[in-house]
Scaffold this active site. Structure first.
Site, short mmCIF file in Angstrom:
data_model
loop_
_atom_site.label_atom_id
_atom_site.label_comp_id
_atom_site.label_asym_id
_atom_site.label_seq_id
_atom_site.Cartn_x
_atom_site.Cartn_y
_atom_site.Cartn_z
N ASP A 1 0.84 -1.20 0.00
CA ASP A 1 0.00 0.00 0.00
C ASP A 1 0.87 1.25 0.00
O ASP A 1 0.76 2.11 0.87
CB ASP A 1 -0.94 -0.03 1.20
CG ASP A 1 -1.83 -1.26 1.20
OD1 ASP A 1 -3.03 -1.11 0.94
OD2 ASP A 1 -1.33 -2.38 1.42
N ASP B 1 -1.49 -2.44 -4.18
CA ASP B 1 -1.84 -1.03 -4.05
C ASP B 1 -0.58 -0.16 -4.20
O ASP B 1 0.02 0.28 -3.23
CB ASP B 1 -2.55 -0.73 -2.73
CG ASP B 1 -3.98 -1.24 -2.73
OD1 ASP B 1 -4.42 -1.78 -3.76
OD2 ASP B 1 -4.66 -1.10 -1.70
N TYR C 1 -2.36 4.09 -6.43
CA TYR C 1 -3.67 4.66 -6.08
C TYR C 1 -4.18 5.63 -7.14
O TYR C 1 -4.85 6.61 -6.84
CB TYR C 1 -3.61 5.36 -4.72
CG TYR C 1 -3.43 4.41 -3.57
CD1 TYR C 1 -4.51 3.96 -2.82
CD2 TYR C 1 -2.18 3.90 -3.25
CE1 TYR C 1 -4.34 3.06 -1.78
CE2 TYR C 1 -2.00 3.00 -2.22
CZ TYR C 1 -3.08 2.59 -1.48
OH TYR C 1 -2.92 1.69 -0.47
N ASN D 1 -6.47 -4.03 -4.56
CA ASN D 1 -7.80 -3.59 -5.01
C ASN D 1 -7.72 -2.27 -5.78
O ASN D 1 -8.60 -1.99 -6.60
CB ASN D 1 -8.74 -3.44 -3.82
CG ASN D 1 -8.20 -2.55 -2.73
OD1 ASN D 1 -7.19 -2.89 -2.09
ND2 ASN D 1 -8.83 -1.41 -2.50
N HIS E 1 -3.02 -9.76 -1.47
CA HIS E 1 -3.23 -8.41 -0.94
C HIS E 1 -3.99 -8.37 0.38
O HIS E 1 -3.49 -7.82 1.37
CB HIS E 1 -3.96 -7.57 -1.99
CG HIS E 1 -4.07 -6.12 -1.61
ND1 HIS E 1 -2.97 -5.34 -1.30
CD2 HIS E 1 -5.16 -5.31 -1.49
CE1 HIS E 1 -3.37 -4.11 -1.00
NE2 HIS E 1 -4.68 -4.07 -1.10
N HIS F 1 -11.29 -3.44 7.02
CA HIS F 1 -11.20 -4.69 6.25
C HIS F 1 -11.26 -5.94 7.13
O HIS F 1 -10.76 -7.00 6.75
CB HIS F 1 -9.92 -4.71 5.41
CG HIS F 1 -9.75 -3.49 4.56
ND1 HIS F 1 -10.67 -3.11 3.61
CD2 HIS F 1 -8.76 -2.55 4.52
CE1 HIS F 1 -10.26 -2.00 3.02
NE2 HIS F 1 -9.11 -1.63 3.56
N HIS G 1 -3.18 -4.19 2.29
CA HIS G 1 -4.60 -3.81 2.34
C HIS G 1 -4.96 -3.04 3.61
O HIS G 1 -5.60 -1.99 3.53
CB HIS G 1 -5.46 -5.06 2.21
CG HIS G 1 -6.87 -4.79 1.78
ND1 HIS G 1 -7.19 -3.87 0.80
CD2 HIS G 1 -8.06 -5.32 2.18
CE1 HIS G 1 -8.49 -3.86 0.62
NE2 HIS G 1 -9.05 -4.71 1.44
N VAL G 2 -4.59 -3.54 4.78
CA VAL G 2 -4.84 -2.84 6.04
C VAL G 2 -3.64 -1.92 6.28
O VAL G 2 -2.50 -2.38 6.33
CB VAL G 2 -5.00 -3.83 7.20
CG1 VAL G 2 -5.19 -3.07 8.51
CG2 VAL G 2 -6.18 -4.76 6.94
N HIS G 3 -3.89 -0.64 6.47
CA HIS G 3 -2.82 0.36 6.53
C HIS G 3 -2.23 0.46 7.92
O HIS G 3 -2.33 1.48 8.61
CB HIS G 3 -3.34 1.71 6.06
CG HIS G 3 -3.88 1.67 4.66
ND1 HIS G 3 -4.74 2.61 4.15
CD2 HIS G 3 -3.69 0.77 3.66
CE1 HIS G 3 -5.04 2.30 2.91
NE2 HIS G 3 -4.42 1.19 2.60
#
Length: 480
Positions: A177, A204, A207, A260, A307, A317, A340-342
């Site tokens: 990400d 990711d 963006y 995503n 991801h 998420h 995915h999870v920041h």
């Protein structure tokens, strides 16, 4: 005296949560297109955005680059890829680049049917595969078209070691990400200081789908641009990212999985990686066959990445990839990396939400520094358990709901735990990256670094230890 580094044999560990450092938010602001690091610095058809990426075997790599400037606006005219060749000259000696490889090129367009939306056409994207390379060897190369002439300067990369039980890349940097913010620059600077041999991006990347075609961006596209007639993207963000990352990626090979934010962009045209991950696709079939055929005497370590995490205790998420978990393979894998999870999270060894000394370690590193909000609330905190209907699996579940109440353990009959789950060993909301160092057939060192720390400082560290004599190593694939 220095503290001994813990090992997974010392676990399972009691769950640890590092409190949020409210003074640290960093600069989650995009680098502007006026920043010298994202501006075009070449002329004509000279190569830019040069990168090296892994191929299917250790003795081959892909060299990719772009020639010609992108165009964005109402009156664009795509470049013709046939007007310029895709050539790489390379050798193990800088002074004598006597080997030559040719490849293919393409141009892609982002065209919109609505008045006022700006169309985009890329520069000419080149991909050349070098084969027959010696393992663990430094190669020098130039790329471009020597007939114009429009060749790059001389760059270098080191090939991966030969595949064997005693030969591994020394340091693999793992980032998720990423985006292209001032936080990102801190992540990349820290990563470079650790001198990785390989960079793995777990989805990711740029963006670009958080922006309108005029370059206006938002942390939440659907919130800010609810009246858009179509979901727009701003493709120049890919060019900015390619230019910014060239000093790193032109010499350190990269491997990328899609996230995503890549699914509605032209990620695979630029990075030349497979993007189709659905259970009916060729990539899933390949993975199924590949896992079954892995010989753990030859390939002791089995590390996988995708991801969205299966084991995630953040509200963001939460249990969103549950359909994927219940139909996929959870046996016989040593380590799983996700984004995915920041934020950052490392699990104990776990299988089906239960502590298991033979289960994989799951590590979430979606903390690369993107412009979206950092994940902070935990699902196990009072009032933070998400409504189950909001946790549909959009990845492999096709919008299905698979996250039913737990049937065993401390969360029996609940959708969320009421405390940090036993499977969660360590979690912290901040930005950073990780380094995986495989030492031998049974020991690998995992180190996570926070952006706010000095270079070389450690945020989390553990030896991951395999026990092949105790734990089964044959991965199993559960079918629908």
């Amino acid at each position: 005296m220095a503290m001994a580094i813990p090992t997974t044999l010392d676990g399972p560990f009691k769950p640890v949560t590092i409190p949020l450092d409210k003074s640290f938010r960093g600069n989650a602001i995009d680098l502007p297109d006026t920043d010298p690091r994202v501006q075009r610095t070449v002329e004509g058809f000279e190569p830019e955005q040069i990168s090296v990426s892994l191929s299917s075997t250790h003795d081959s790599v892909w060299i990719s680059w772009i020639t010609g400037e992108f165009q964005i606006g109402n009156n664009i005219k795509p470049l013709d890829p046939k007007i310029i060749a895709s050539v790489v000259r390379y050798a193990t000696r800088r002074s004598q680049l006597n080997r030559k490889a040719t490849g293919h090129s393409l141009v892609y367009n982002q065209l919109y049917p609505f008045l006022g939306l700006q169309n985009y056409t890329s520069g000419i994207i080149h991909h050349v595969r070098l084969t027959g390379l010696k393992p663990d060897t430094l190669y020098y190369y130039q790329c471009g078209d020597p007939s114009i002439p429009a060749m790059s300067g001389t760059y270098y990369f080191r090939t991966m070691p030969d595949s064997s039980p005693t030969s591994y890349p020394s340091k693999i940097a793992i980032v998720g990400d990423q985006g292209l913010t001032y936080n990102t620059t801190s992540t990349v600077n820290h990563m470079i200081s650790n001198r990785p041999d390989l960079i793995l991006l777990v989805g990711d990347v740029t963006y670009s789908n958080l922006y309108l075609t005029n370059g206006t961006g938002s942390n939440c596209y659907s919130c800010s641009f609810a009246n858009s007639p179509i979901h727009e993207t701003y493709q120049p963000r890919w060019d900015y990212w390619g230019r910014y990352m060239q000093p790193v990626l032109s010499k350190v090979p990269i491997m990328v999985v899609e996230g995503n934010h890549e699914w509605d962009t032209f990620y695979n045209a630029r990075l030349d990686f497979d993007i189709y991950i659905y259970i009916t696709g060729d990539q899933y079939k390949w993975l199924e066959e590949d896992l079954v055929n892995v010989d753990r005497e030859v390939t002791p370590w089995l590390v996988v990445t995708w991801h969205a995490p299966w084991y995630n205790t953040y509200k963001a998420h939460y249990r969103e990839a549950e359909c994927m978990r219940v139909v996929a393979m959870e046996d016989g894998v040593d380590v799983v990396f996700n984004g995915h999870v920041h934020a950052y999270e490392r699990s104990n060894r776990v299988y089906n939400y239960t502590l298991d000394p033979c289960g994989p370690i799951h590590i979430t590193v979606g903390d690369g520094g993107n412009r979206e909000k950092m994940a902070v609330p935990y699902a196990d905190e009072l009032g933070n358990c998400p409504e189950p209907s909001t946790t549909l699996d959009k990845i492999l579940g096709g919008g299905k709901f698979c996250g039913f109440n737990f049937t065993l353990g401390p969360a029996t009959g609940k959708f969320c735990w009421d405390r940090q789950p036993d499977y969660s060993a360590f979690r912290e909301s901040t930005f950073g990256h990780g380094i995986l160092e495989v030492k031998n057939e049974t020991h690998a060192l995992w180190t996570w670094h926070r952006n706010q720390d000095f270079y070389g400082a450690v945020g989390d560290q553990i030896y991951i230890v395999r026990q092949p004599d105790w734990c089964p190593v044959e991965p199993k694939v559960m079918k629908l």
